[in-house]
Design a protein around this motif. Structure first.
Motif, mmCIF file in Angstrom:
data_model
loop_
_atom_site.group_PDB
_atom_site.id
_atom_site.type_symbol
_atom_site.label_atom_id
_atom_site.label_comp_id
_atom_site.label_asym_id
_atom_site.label_seq_id
_atom_site.Cartn_x
_atom_site.Cartn_y
_atom_site.Cartn_z
ATOM 1 N N HIS A 171 0.896 -1.228 -0.266
ATOM 2 C CA HIS A 171 -0.325 -0.009 -0.058
ATOM 3 C C HIS A 171 0.849 1.437 -0.076
ATOM 4 O O HIS A 171 1.435 1.285 0.808
ATOM 5 N N PRO A 172 1.205 1.858 -1.321
ATOM 6 C CA PRO A 172 1.429 2.756 -1.740
ATOM 7 C C PRO A 172 1.217 4.012 0.141
ATOM 8 O O PRO A 172 0.395 4.595 0.450
ATOM 9 N N VAL A 173 1.943 5.426 0.693
ATOM 10 C CA VAL A 173 2.166 6.191 1.663
ATOM 11 C C VAL A 173 2.366 7.359 0.529
ATOM 12 O O VAL A 173 3.231 7.840 -0.185
ATOM 13 N N ALA A 174 1.069 8.265 0.569
ATOM 14 C CA ALA A 174 0.757 8.847 -0.038
ATOM 15 C C ALA A 174 1.843 10.136 0.004
ATOM 16 O O ALA A 174 2.129 10.460 -0.671
ATOM 17 N N ASN A 175 1.659 11.131 1.363
ATOM 18 C CA ASN A 175 2.566 11.665 1.994
ATOM 19 C C ASN A 175 3.344 10.899 3.216
ATOM 20 O O ASN A 175 2.972 10.882 4.614
ATOM 21 N N VAL A 178 22.565 14.549 6.803
ATOM 22 C CA VAL A 178 21.428 15.416 6.493
ATOM 23 C C VAL A 178 20.298 15.832 7.123
ATOM 24 O O VAL A 178 20.054 16.266 6.236
ATOM 25 N N ALA A 179 20.115 15.955 8.261
ATOM 26 C CA ALA A 179 18.565 16.023 9.298
ATOM 27 C C ALA A 179 17.396 16.388 8.348
ATOM 28 O O ALA A 179 16.466 16.170 8.056
ATOM 29 N N ASN A 180 17.798 14.751 8.079
ATOM 30 C CA ASN A 180 16.003 13.601 7.134
ATOM 31 C C ASN A 180 15.452 13.518 7.891
ATOM 32 O O ASN A 180 14.161 13.465 8.189
ATOM 33 N N SER A 181 16.031 13.522 9.328
ATOM 34 C CA SER A 181 14.582 13.005 10.440
ATOM 35 C C SER A 181 13.395 14.601 10.410
ATOM 36 O O SER A 181 12.408 14.556 11.122
ATOM 37 N N LEU A 182 13.868 15.691 10.362
ATOM 38 C CA LEU A 182 13.365 16.858 10.430
ATOM 39 C C LEU A 182 12.636 16.815 9.453
ATOM 40 O O LEU A 182 11.341 17.135 9.412
ATOM 41 N N VAL A 183 12.674 15.807 8.157
ATOM 42 C CA VAL A 183 10.919 15.158 7.082
ATOM 43 C C VAL A 183 10.888 13.887 7.197
ATOM 44 O O VAL A 183 10.880 13.497 5.901
ATOM 45 N N SER A 184 11.262 13.633 7.900
ATOM 46 C CA SER A 184 10.515 12.529 7.621
ATOM 47 C C SER A 184 9.410 12.121 8.511
ATOM 48 O O SER A 184 8.820 10.435 8.704
ATOM 49 N N GLY A 185 8.288 12.806 8.338
ATOM 50 C CA GLY A 185 6.782 12.601 9.134
ATOM 51 C C GLY A 185 5.793 11.959 7.928
ATOM 52 O O GLY A 185 6.405 11.564 6.278
ATOM 53 N N PHE A 186 5.079 11.073 7.872
ATOM 54 C CA PHE A 186 4.492 10.357 6.864
ATOM 55 C C PHE A 186 2.960 9.840 7.579
ATOM 56 O O PHE A 186 2.851 10.203 9.785
ATOM 57 N N TRP A 187 1.946 9.553 7.065
ATOM 58 C CA TRP A 187 0.790 8.959 7.613
ATOM 59 C C TRP A 187 0.043 7.922 6.510
ATOM 60 O O TRP A 187 0.520 8.088 4.838
ATOM 61 N N ALA A 188 -0.805 7.092 6.779
ATOM 62 C CA ALA A 188 -0.621 5.427 5.554
ATOM 63 C C ALA A 188 -2.134 5.655 6.917
ATOM 64 O O ALA A 188 -2.353 4.818 7.758
ATOM 65 N N ALA A 189 -2.954 4.644 5.712
ATOM 66 C CA ALA A 189 -4.182 3.635 6.372
ATOM 67 C C ALA A 189 -4.036 3.458 5.376
ATOM 68 O O ALA A 189 -4.121 2.372 4.147
ATOM 69 N N VAL A 190 -3.913 1.458 6.147
ATOM 70 C CA VAL A 190 -4.185 -0.079 5.521
ATOM 71 C C VAL A 190 -4.740 -0.748 5.426
ATOM 72 O O VAL A 190 -5.648 -0.673 6.895
ATOM 73 N N PRO A 191 -5.778 -0.445 3.985
ATOM 74 C CA PRO A 191 -7.086 -0.969 4.556
ATOM 75 C C PRO A 191 -6.621 -2.740 5.173
ATOM 76 O O PRO A 191 -5.699 -3.300 4.117
ATOM 77 N N LEU A 242 -17.388 9.398 -3.071
ATOM 78 C CA LEU A 242 -16.336 8.616 -1.915
ATOM 79 C C LEU A 242 -14.643 8.468 -2.835
ATOM 80 O O LEU A 242 -13.934 8.947 -2.146
ATOM 81 N N GLU A 243 -14.592 8.698 -3.928
ATOM 82 C CA GLU A 243 -13.746 7.768 -4.446
ATOM 83 C C GLU A 243 -13.488 9.426 -4.933
ATOM 84 O O GLU A 243 -11.242 9.381 -4.133
ATOM 85 N N ARG A 244 -13.311 10.419 -5.395
ATOM 86 C CA ARG A 244 -12.912 12.007 -5.696
ATOM 87 C C ARG A 244 -11.734 12.139 -3.652
ATOM 88 O O ARG A 244 -11.300 12.236 -4.364
ATOM 89 N N ILE A 245 -13.253 11.756 -3.174
ATOM 90 C CA ILE A 245 -12.525 12.430 -1.909
ATOM 91 C C ILE A 245 -11.385 11.458 -0.282
ATOM 92 O O ILE A 245 -10.185 11.589 -0.461
ATOM 93 N N ALA A 246 -11.531 9.916 -1.708
ATOM 94 C CA ALA A 246 -10.631 9.111 -0.849
ATOM 95 C C ALA A 246 -8.882 8.843 -1.504
ATOM 96 O O ALA A 246 -8.076 8.533 -1.067
ATOM 97 N N ASN A 247 -9.392 9.919 -3.086
ATOM 98 C CA ASN A 247 -7.619 10.227 -3.467
ATOM 99 C C ASN A 247 -7.434 11.896 -3.838
ATOM 100 O O ASN A 247 -6.504 11.431 -4.524
ATOM 101 N N LEU A 248 -7.681 12.460 -2.585
ATOM 102 C CA LEU A 248 -7.363 13.968 -2.712
ATOM 103 C C LEU A 248 -5.956 13.896 -1.969
ATOM 104 O O LEU A 248 -5.266 14.637 -2.630
ATOM 105 N N GLU A 249 -5.789 12.735 -1.887
ATOM 106 C CA GLU A 249 -3.984 13.113 -1.656
ATOM 107 C C GLU A 249 -3.106 12.805 -2.824
ATOM 108 O O GLU A 249 -1.895 13.308 -3.051
ATOM 109 N N GLN A 250 -3.894 11.843 -3.370
ATOM 110 C CA GLN A 250 -2.990 11.442 -4.849
ATOM 111 C C GLN A 250 -3.894 12.702 -5.819
ATOM 112 O O GLN A 250 -2.149 12.640 -6.861
ATOM 113 N N THR A 251 -4.258 13.384 -5.773
ATOM 114 C CA THR A 251 -4.550 13.933 -7.170
ATOM 115 C C THR A 251 -4.899 15.451 -6.656
ATOM 116 O O THR A 251 -5.506 16.333 -5.667
#
Length: 892
Positions: free
Chosen positions: A52-56, A75-88, A419-428
């Protein structure tokens, strides 16, 4: 894979050991994922064999530097390391296990993986398809928490009086106090159809309603929701049940909005917005289904439970309404069928939000451009709007994904597409733009929620891009701030050593007899986000010495934004200091490699513990015996026991003359034999005092006797560097006072001020919450104060601090804490508007109860506004004191 080349994954919340899946669920994950050298090109969560790809991902994480011991971050990557995921997660018919692994593609094309654990998935027992026949057995789910007994008794009586008699009621109690729970049981015992299920662990209203629904027996044809302090009209169930058709899944009604005494405030819920029970996209963006007005089919529970993960300010009725509309159709009774008691925070639907505007008003643009900190204001606004993305946009996306997972196969093509439009807001990326345009074109009754979400997403994207570009510089700045405040562990073994070395490094002096003779006041930085009482004392001391004929120079020793032109613009907002930078010289000495020109007879004033170390070395380099130490705090109290604590304590043992900001603070040093008072019987000859000036307010009984809700202002500082302000004790005491009924007589609003960034509201119990206001300037803060009735300002220090004094001066009945020689008697000599209490939850809560009771005592509050304290800097640093300070400097 070795530690230097591993993918680092840290979840904000550990994986649950078990998870009930029901008709499908989502595993919601947030956290940090980064590689210490490479950037992430893509990220995915692998659940068993499903990817399941993590969109953000690679989002800014404001809580770094990393707290992962042993894992570097070159290289300070931890400062920009945040993510969220919703695994079905698909439904399971038997207990199953899912292994969760993160897989990242790095910017060099290679792949790294990291396993984070496993979750045991539990099946849900199937429910019968109730509600299709003529039987109409209703199960009422009433969620309770510390209800006011009279209101709860009235609600129960109204349920018992229903014309529809085939019902039973489950009261799910969310950890009420023992006396309130006893009252609940006593009232419910009057009718055997009531069942009280008492829970010890408090989970909040969202999860409590979920617990109540999980307790509904399989024979329920219909389920109704009830709040603990409303009152149903006798025909409520009858009218709603009559509206059900074969395709109807849920019916709700209008309501009467009433005050605490049942006085009608409005005869409809729709005074400021339009109703909607047909369009699923509009309902997802802006809920119009009120839970306490709703009855839905028992069969819907199979798709409702378990609830989605609670993200942001999610509400149970929003989820129920969206699921019901996705499954079938909604019905609406256009008549009020119950009395809804309006509380101070219960304003959704009845309260008119700000109108939608694509372009801000000209006045708002002027305010945004005012002052010297346009870039800082802009960044603060981005952070505030980013929270909309984190709390609202992500919540809507996850809810849409779960609706599709559970009901996508049975809903209509039109609803599924929405609902698909809203569910895909991150990818679109343009998805929210299209939704915003469609909302305007279709006149959706969403109050501009789409535009609100679009701004939040754009703000989040802008911040992420900014931090990715500048992550090294910003990371290093955050390391310094966190280590100084004890906010996090060191990133390597010598980081703390290097930090302290740089912090107290002596100035490089270039002695020049031709240079003018100066008084050098050493200050950490010029930063208008922190330019309040302590800094005002430093600057006014410099200004008064300059006016007395001494040449004064501010020496800045910490790295900060060196922008004298911006400083001149910023200081204009501070009365009496408007021309400060035209009158007082400033030298930027953060780079110790650059020599500072000094006269052989220059003198030194320290203003913090580390500037005391710097002043000591500078004075010694010029053959001076001592320096003047402006003491406005006992600074070791601001650190945990460690090196910084020891260095702060050492600063008082360096040879100096002390200038204390309050008599109480001097008394503490005298009593504890600290600093100039360390020698037996000594100290007074080497100690001076002054008082930081507080604002003057015009307080009258007529001005205090105002309409509307009562208001409480909490000096609320949740950040670690402000731990001495006892934020946690204050919140716990507010909850305790609220639970004890201290704020029940009239509506109350609870607001906090002082935080350096935006925070979500803090629940206080029931429908009450503490709203943390965004940071304001000193002038705005002082303008806001007179609009409040009760103040709460805590500080675990031996001096009174200025915030409770200014609250008292503005007429607020103010709860503050004692500490050492800062006793009840000492504080009440300053103002009778102060209620000093011990720094305990019980004592603070009791003080809040007393403050609430004293609000109507207007004459007493007016008298207490005459605080025995300096009101202007000319009094604080009068001519006699300035002459003594000048003499001390000459004698050093």
């Amino acid at each position: 894979m070795n530690g230097d080349d591993a993918l680092v994954v840290r979840l904000d919340v550990p994986l649950p050991a078990t998870l009930q899946v029901g008709a499908g669920h989502v595993l919601y994950l947030t956290g940090r994922c980064y590689h210490r050298v490479r950037s992430l090109r893509s990220l995915a969560v692998v659940a068993n064999e499903s990817t399941h790809p993590v969109a953000n991902h690679s989002m800014v994480r404001p809580d770094v530097p990393s707290d992962d011991p042993g894992v570097g971050d070159d290289v300070a990557n931890s400062l920009v390391s945040g993510f969220w995921a919703a695994v079905p997660l698909r439904p399971v018919t038997a207990t199953a296990t899912v292994d969760v692994t993160f897989r990242a593609e790095l910017d060099d094309g290679t792949t790294r993986t990291a396993a984070v654990g496993s979750v045991t998935l539990l099946p849900t027992a199937p429910r019968r398809d109730a509600g299709s026949g003529t039987r109409q057995h209703v199960v009422i789910c009433l969620a309770s928490y510390d209800p006011e007994p009279s209101f709860f008794e009235e609600q129960v009586a109204s349920i018992v009086a229903q014309q529809h008699r085939d019902w039973r009621c489950i009261v799910s109690d969310d950890g009420s106090a023992p006396d309130r729970l006893q009252a609940i049981r006593a009232v419910a015992a009057g009718d055997p159809r009531f069942t009280v299920v008492a829970h010890q662990n408090r989970v909040g209203h969202y999860a409590n309603f979920a617990r109540a629904l999980a307790a509904v027996p399989p024979d329920a044809d219909f389920v109704a929701l009830a709040d603990q302090d409303d009152a149903w009209y006798p025909h409520k169930l009858t009218r709603i049940l009559a509206e059900f058709r074969p395709e109807t899944t849920l019916v709700y009604s209008d309501l009467d909005v009433v005050a605490r005494d049942r006085t009608r405030v409005a005869s409809t819920y729709w005074t400021s917005r339009r109703n909607n029970f047909t369009d699923v996209a509009s309902l997802v963006f802006a809920n119009t289904v009120t839970g306490a007005a709703s009855v839905f089919r028992g069969a819907l529970l199979a798709e409702l439970l378990p609830f989605p993960p609670r993200i942001g300010d999610a509400y149970h009725d929003h989820w129920i309404g969206c699921a019901a509309l996705t499954r079938g159709t909604l019905g609406y009774v256009d008549a009020p069928l119950y009395a809804y008691r309006q509380h101070e925070r219960s304003t959704l639907g009845h309260h008119a939000p700000p109108p939608f505007r694509m372009v801000p008003r000209l006045a708002e643009v002027r305010r945004a451009l005012a002052g010297s900190h346009l870039a800082r204001r802009f960044m603060a606004e981005l952070w505030r709007r980013r929270q909309v993305y984190v709390d609202d946009v992500v919540r809507l996306i996850v809810m849409a994904k779960l609706l599709l997972l559970r009901l996508g196969a049975v809903t209509t093509p039109e609803k599924r597409a929405a609902l698909e439009r809203i569910a895909n807001l991150e990818q679109t990326p343009l998805g929210l733009v299209r939704e915003t345009v469609a909302a305007r074109r279709e006149h959706r009754p969403t109050l501009g929620a789409e535009w609100h979400c679009l701004r939040g997403m754009l703000a989040s994207r802008a911040l992420d891009a900014h931090y990715r570009r500048n992550r090294r510089r910003l990371f290093e700045a955050r390391v310094v701030r966190r280590e100084l405040t004890g906010g996090g562990p060191l990133t390597n073994a010598t980081a703390g050593v290097d930090l302290i070395t740089a912090k107290i490094a002596p100035l490089a002096l270039r002695v020049d007899p031709a240079a003018p003779e100066r008084v050098n006041l050493i200050a950490p930085a010029i930063d208008f986000t922190h330019l309040f009482a302590g800094y005002l004392g430093k600057l006014n001391l410099a200004l008064r010495l300059q006016a007395s004929g001494r040449r004064v120079r501010i020496v800045i020793v910490d790295p900060c934004e060196h922008d004298p032109a911006a400083w001149r613009r910023g200081i204009a907002a501070y009365p009496g200091l408007e021309d400060f930078f035209d009158r007082v010289e400033v030298a930027y000495a953060a780079d110790r490699a650059v020599a500072l020109a000094v006269h052989p007879r220059d003198t030194w004033i320290a203003t913090t513990w580390w500037t005391a170390h710097i002043a000591h070395h500078a004075a010694a380099a010029l053959g001076r015996r001592r320096f003047l130490y402006l003491v406005q705090e006992f600074e070791p109290m601001t650190f945990p026991m460690g090196s910084l604590h020891a260095l702060a304590a050492e600063s008082y043992r360096l040879p100096h003359v002390a200038l204390f900001s309050t008599e109480l603070l001097r008394d503490y040093f005298r009593a504890e034999r600290i600093g100039v008072y360390a020698a037996e019987g000594g100290g007074d000859a080497d100690a001076l005092t002054f008082e930081n000036a507080i604002a003057t307010f015009l307080v009258t009984a007529e001005g205090l006797d105002r309409r509307g809700p009562r208001r409480l202002l909490f000096y609320a500082r949740p950040e670690q560097h402000a731990a001495r302000n006892l934020f946690e004790l204050g919140v716990l005491a507010l909850r305790a006072a609220t639970g004890a009924g201290a704020f029940e007589e009239t509506p109350w609003r609870f607001e906090g001020i002082g935080a350096s960034r935006a925070f979500v509201p803090v629940p206080l119990g029931g429908s009450r919450e503490l709203v943390l206001l965004p940071r304001v300037g000193l002038g705005e803060y002082r303008r806001l104060l007179p609009g409040y009735d009760v103040g709460l300002s805590l500080m675990l220090t031996p001096h009174p601090s200025l915030v409770p004094l200014e609250m008292a001066a503005a007429g607020l009945v103010t709860v503050t804490n004692t500490c050492a020689n800062k006793t009840v008697a000492a504080l009440q000599r300053l103002s009778t508007n102060l209620i000093p209490v011990a720094p305990t939850v019980a004592a603070i809560a009791a003080g809040l109860g007393e403050a609430a009771r004293r609000v109507p005592e207007y004459a007493r509050r007016v008298s207490g506004a005459e605080v025995a304290w300096s009101r202007d800097w000319g009094t604080s640093f009068d001519d006699a004191l300035v002459r003594r300070i000048a003499d001390v400097l000459a004698a050093t």
